[in-house]
Design a protein around this motif. Structure first.
Motif, PDB file in Angstrom:
ATOM      1  N   CYS A  37      46.315  41.328  48.589  1.00 24.17           N
ATOM      2  CA  CYS A  37      45.245  40.872  47.695  1.00 24.17           C
ATOM      3  C   CYS A  37      45.705  39.911  46.594  1.00 24.17           C
ATOM      4  O   CYS A  37      44.912  39.150  46.066  1.00 24.17           O
ATOM      5  CB  CYS A  37      44.551  42.074  47.053  1.00 24.17           C
ATOM      6  N   TYR A 132      43.013  33.876  54.057  1.00 21.20           N
ATOM      7  CA  TYR A 132      41.858  33.836  53.157  1.00 21.20           C
ATOM      8  C   TYR A 132      42.000  32.732  52.127  1.00 21.20           C
ATOM      9  O   TYR A 132      43.097  32.176  51.943  1.00 21.20           O
ATOM     10  CB  TYR A 132      41.636  35.200  52.491  1.00 21.20           C
ATOM     11  N   ASN A 144      38.646  36.604  46.395  1.00 18.96           N
ATOM     12  CA  ASN A 144      39.249  36.263  47.691  1.00 18.96           C
ATOM     13  C   ASN A 144      38.218  36.403  48.811  1.00 18.96           C
ATOM     14  O   ASN A 144      37.489  37.398  48.848  1.00 18.96           O
ATOM     15  CB  ASN A 144      40.391  37.237  48.016  1.00 18.96           C
ATOM     16  N   SER A 146      37.980  35.884  53.188  1.00 18.38           N
ATOM     17  CA  SER A 146      38.649  35.541  54.448  1.00 18.38           C
ATOM     18  C   SER A 146      37.932  34.379  55.119  1.00 18.38           C
ATOM     19  O   SER A 146      36.714  34.243  54.998  1.00 18.38           O
ATOM     20  CB  SER A 146      38.619  36.744  55.390  1.00 18.38           C
ATOM     21  N   PRO A 165      26.504  45.413  45.136  1.00 16.58           N
ATOM     22  CA  PRO A 165      25.539  45.604  44.044  1.00 16.58           C
ATOM     23  C   PRO A 165      26.205  45.343  42.682  1.00 16.58           C
ATOM     24  O   PRO A 165      27.280  45.871  42.403  1.00 16.58           O
ATOM     25  CB  PRO A 165      25.128  47.077  44.188  1.00 16.58           C
ATOM     26  N   GLY A 166      25.581  44.498  41.893  1.00 17.92           N
ATOM     27  CA  GLY A 166      26.134  44.177  40.568  1.00 17.92           C
ATOM     28  C   GLY A 166      27.309  43.218  40.627  1.00 17.92           C
ATOM     29  O   GLY A 166      27.936  42.927  39.599  1.00 17.92           O
ATOM     30  N   GLY A 167      27.620  42.721  41.815  1.00 14.79           N
ATOM     31  CA  GLY A 167      28.790  41.853  41.974  1.00 14.79           C
ATOM     32  C   GLY A 167      28.589  40.498  41.301  1.00 14.79           C
ATOM     33  O   GLY A 167      27.545  39.874  41.472  1.00 14.79           O
ATOM     34  N   PHE A 169      30.287  37.555  41.819  1.00 15.59           N
ATOM     35  CA  PHE A 169      30.234  36.428  42.751  1.00 15.59           C
ATOM     36  C   PHE A 169      29.247  36.699  43.895  1.00 15.59           C
ATOM     37  O   PHE A 169      28.348  35.892  44.145  1.00 15.59           O
ATOM     38  CB  PHE A 169      31.619  36.085  43.317  1.00 15.59           C
ATOM     39  N   ALA A 212      35.202  39.123  59.428  1.00 13.73           N
ATOM     40  CA  ALA A 212      35.374  37.668  59.242  1.00 13.73           C
ATOM     41  C   ALA A 212      36.741  37.140  59.719  1.00 13.73           C
ATOM     42  O   ALA A 212      36.789  36.223  60.549  1.00 13.73           O
ATOM     43  CB  ALA A 212      35.126  37.296  57.778  1.00 13.73           C
ATOM     44  N   ALA A 325      42.962  44.921  53.262  1.00 14.88           N
ATOM     45  CA  ALA A 325      41.939  45.794  52.674  1.00 14.88           C
ATOM     46  C   ALA A 325      41.102  44.959  51.715  1.00 14.88           C
ATOM     47  O   ALA A 325      41.654  44.281  50.854  1.00 14.88           O
ATOM     48  CB  ALA A 325      42.608  46.942  51.936  1.00 14.88           C
ATOM     49  N   PRO A 328      38.364  45.500  45.719  1.00 14.25           N
ATOM     50  CA  PRO A 328      37.674  44.622  44.782  1.00 14.25           C
ATOM     51  C   PRO A 328      38.669  43.623  44.222  1.00 14.25           C
ATOM     52  O   PRO A 328      39.758  44.003  43.793  1.00 14.25           O
ATOM     53  CB  PRO A 328      37.181  45.577  43.692  1.00 14.25           C
ATOM     54  N   SER A 329      38.318  42.336  44.244  1.00 14.28           N
ATOM     55  CA  SER A 329      39.315  41.367  43.781  1.00 14.28           C
ATOM     56  C   SER A 329      38.924  40.746  42.443  1.00 14.28           C
ATOM     57  O   SER A 329      39.384  39.688  42.082  1.00 14.28           O
ATOM     58  CB  SER A 329      39.587  40.309  44.846  1.00 14.28           C
ATOM     59  N   GLY A 330      38.045  41.448  41.700  1.00 18.34           N
ATOM     60  CA  GLY A 330      37.765  41.004  40.330  1.00 18.34           C
ATOM     61  C   GLY A 330      39.000  41.163  39.472  1.00 18.34           C
ATOM     62  O   GLY A 330      39.776  42.088  39.664  1.00 18.34           O
ATOM     63  N   ASN A 333      40.526  44.345  37.620  1.00 21.05           N
ATOM     64  CA  ASN A 333      41.068  45.492  38.335  1.00 21.05           C
ATOM     65  C   ASN A 333      42.585  45.550  38.371  1.00 21.05           C
ATOM     66  O   ASN A 333      43.152  46.383  39.049  1.00 21.05           O
ATOM     67  CB  ASN A 333      40.539  45.491  39.769  1.00 21.05           C
TER      68      ASN A 333
END
Ligand code: FAD
Length: 336
Positions: A37, A132, A144, A146, A165-167, A169, A212, A325, A328-330, A333
């Motif tokens: 990631c 990715y 990120n 893919s 939900p709430g994302g 991006f 993907a 995996a 979450p890539s915010g 985190n």
């Protein structure tokens, strides 16, 4: 200030520029260590810190011996010694950052968008199937995604994005995007790919948009006139979530080497196919995976369970398992 990174037990010493992560320095010097990631979340890049000090993310610093350091987010603050799980010479990856324009957005499933981006005329983003890109947007945030397209078709980028939900991006920003809008993309990143041309049967496990990168790998295999046996298990909740069903059924009809099994967790009453989890469906079908290679992508808990189940119950070699995996890539985190 420049610091030196020494790899314990190997004759490797390399320079690290100020502000550079250990992973970036290792790559720049022409070596590869496992990673996924590059956000400090998935733990794939963990190395032991044997000595020296590092800053991690915006929060912590570590000094002296420290196990399981996520080197994608660790920046040396002195000369350091590390002990990676593996390190090998590699051709440095040439990454590019450029502005791509949105040319099409489709909604093939209730919570999935397929975003097609075009690169500026004459520009290309060479990548390997399974890799990715990183999308940069306001305030230095990145996500990120893919690449789902055939790697030969690298003047455009196809992304399959699940709406979280709430994302930030996949929710708010994606909802506002329209053809002609510009996105700042960088890549390619990642090591998710079949290990080699070998002829070991390839077992593919995907949940949701984890399909993907496998779509890209399958397109690549078709182009290379593959003969190796490939079986894709694709997990979703309902048939409506199997957003590329027709093309997969067609691929399976046209290519004797390719099999496809959809697996639903909450199927409609008239569903006669597989139900439950992809890893369990795969184990039922292949109780002996000792000679197989496995590629798994999507939900982190599916990946953890598939790895342990196939190793413990089907004799899969730990070296035969490759995964990305979708942690979450915010940026918030970054742990440790
Ligand atoms: C190597 C890699 C490749 C990826 N490729 C893809 C891809 O091809 N397609 C795709 O759809 N996603 C992919 N992801 C995930 C993607 O990068 C984003 O994390 C995801 O789209 C959410 O971003 P966001 O800005 O919408 O949500 P954020 O604003 O980051 O998060 C909003 C909230 O949702 C939670 N959250 C975020 N992601 C998830 C999740 N997956 N499950 C549950 N809760 C979550 C966050 O913790 C937060 O509370 C990939 C991740 C990695 C690490």
């Amino acid at each position: 200030m420049k610091f030196q990174i020494t790899v314990q037990g190997q004759e490797i010493a390399l320079p690290c520029e100020a502000g550079e992560s250990v992973l970036e320095a290792v790559e720049r010097a022409g070596f590869a260590v496992p990673y996924s990631c590059r956000k400090g979340v998935c733990a794939t890049c963990e190395c032991d810190l044997v000595g020296g000090s590092v800053a991690v993310g915006r929060r912590a610093t570590h000094e002296g011996a420290q196990p399981n350091l996520r080197i994608c987010v660790a920046t040396p603050t002195s000369d350091i010694v590390i002990a990676p799980r593996s390190i090998a010479r590699a051709t440095p990856q040439h990454r590019k950052r450029m502005t791509a324009s949105v040319y099409r957005i489709d909604r093939p499933a209730p919570d999935v968008s397929v975003l097609r981006l075009r690169l500026p005329i004459g520009r290309r983003l060479p990548f390997r199937a399974g890799q990715y890109v990183r999308v940069h947007f306001g305030d230095g945030q990145t996500r990120n995604y893919s690449l789902a397209n055939d790697p030969r078709d690298n003047g455009q980028l196809t992304l399959h994005i699940r709406h979280v939900p709430g994302g930030l991006f996949s929710g708010a920003l994606l909802a506002k995007l329209k053809p002609g809008d510009l996105l700042d993309v960088e890549g390619p990143f990642g090591q998710f790919a079949p290990a080699g041309p070998g002829d070991a049967p390839l077992l593919m496990l995907a949940t949701g948009t984890g399909y993907a990168p496998l779509r890209s790998v399958i397109s690549d295999l078709v182009q290379k006139r593959n003969r190796r046996r490939v079986h894709l298990f694709w997990g979703a909740r309902t048939t409506a979530d199997l957003y590329d069903e027709h093309s997969l059924q067609r691929l399976a009809q046209q290519n004797a080497w390719f099999r496809y099994t959809p697996v639903l967790t909450t199927p409609e009453a008239d569903w006669t196919g597989r139900t439950g989890f992809v890893q369990t469906a795969a184990l039922d079908q292949y109780p002996d995976c000792s000679g197989m290679e496995v590629l798994a992508c999507g939900n982190p808990s599916m990946i953890d369970q598939a790895r342990s189940l196939l190793q413990a119950r089907a004799g899969m070699s730990p070296h035969a398992f490759t995964a990305d995996a979708f942690v979450p890539s915010g940026d918030s985190n970054t742990t440790q």
